[in-house]
Motif scaffolding. Sequence first.
Motif: not given
Lengths: 193, 323
Positions: B64-90
């Motif tokens: 059930w969770l697999a349908t809800r968890t975000p795809p694999e990715g990397w944590q990204v911190a950008r100067a001045g615009s906080g952090s986010g996640r880069l998903a595979v393919g992005e």
Amino acid sequence: MDTTFALSADFGTNPSVSASPVVSISDDAELARAARHGNRAAFGRLYDRYSRMVHGILLARVPRSEVDDLVQDVFVLALRQLSALRDDGAFGGWLAMIARNRAYDYHRRSREWIELPENLPAADRRTPEALAVMEAIRKLPESYREPLILRLVEGMTGEEIAARTGMTAASVRVNLHRGMKQLRQKLDCEGRS
Amino acid sequence: MRNDYLWDGSGEPDPEVQRLERLLSEFRSYRPAPELPAANRYPSARLRWTAIAATVVVAAAGAWLATRTPPEGWQVARAGSGSGRLAVGETLETGAGGHATVKIGDIGVVEVEPNSRLRLIRARRNEHRMALEVGLIHARIWAPPRSFVVDTPSAVAVDLGCSYTLAVATDGAGLVKVTTGWVSFERDGRESFIPAGAACQTRPNLGPGTPYRQEASPAFRQALQDFDFARGGDPALTAVLSEATRQDAFTLWHLLMRGEPGQKERVYDTLAGLVPPPAGVTRAGVLRGDRKMLDDWWDQLGLGDTTWWRHLEGKWPESGAGR
């Protein structure tokens, strides 16, 4: 085309040399395979066989006070990454590389810290003479430092160093002898001054 | 070999070595193995059924969770615009003045400089891969070799455990500069092994050039670039060989596998003058691309042993790939 970039490793006659048998790579491969499948006892055997090697590699590169903890880190990391090892027979060389990388990473992470002098009187129980020799070794080129520490500190034979680290025996021999020559020169110089 | 005290303690003891052994044995460690997760045990029947039931529940919840968890990715911190996640393919673009710090799972960190564009291709525990389409990155990787791979338009940069800087120009040309450890630059079976303190360029349609010391003389670097990428031929090779020093031996070693007939012989002679080949390594053998002889000679260069990367990847620069 002008492309410009803005870039800114029966010995019975000498008790201080390893008495362990010559490494059996096939045994190591079996142990690595078993460890990968969750056999912790197998991983413990690998630790027994390789902890001196990892200790020596780290001692050649990072402050002595950090070495023991980093040895533990290296084995924990190796256990986690064991599934990435494609050739179980190459376990030793692979583990040696992890240890070297962990040392590099230590320096990267601690760049902003000021390192305490290694020879603070109360900081170490070792004799001044031993500390001086260790410092002389640590000033040698890396390719000499590692085999010398594995031989003189860890008590491994040249053959064992080669088998455990995955280096060729010829390469270890050359580095041991060249390193020892340079170490003698350094110690002679320091003895005279 | 026996009777070599330094090698294995056999033969006549060397008093100086014995003294050092005694002194330095103080530095040995006797710490026991680290605490590791407990090994599998065989539980009682009741516990087994309880475990099976729990497994079913966890599996269902997982599905059930697999349908809800975000795809694999990397944590990204950008100067001045906080952090986010880069998903595979992005794709991540920094733009002018932009900068980002990308956490590569738990194996390393990549700093992305302005005007860079990269795409995440794979983010698995032991395998991370990205494409650097243009721009500049600084990678610091502390995982085992070959855990992190960067595709560029003209070659693939494979981390062999290290930190390095990689740049890709708008025309697809690339440059890697290695700070610690090793990087391998690969394309179509052609590989360059780049140690700390060395660099290597790559060009579209030509692939990786020959690695060189970052501190090599400008004349040496220019001649090598001409040889690799500008059809410099014999004149360029002559300049490379005349400028080469002992420290450039690893460059010449690579050239042994790249020159055209006639050129390899000249490279052999110059390299042999700088670093004599060890016993068992012959001119004829090297010129026909004998892998063991080339490995043995490499081991004399003082850059570490070939064995570990051979075991880990089993690849070899193609012999006879002339330009």
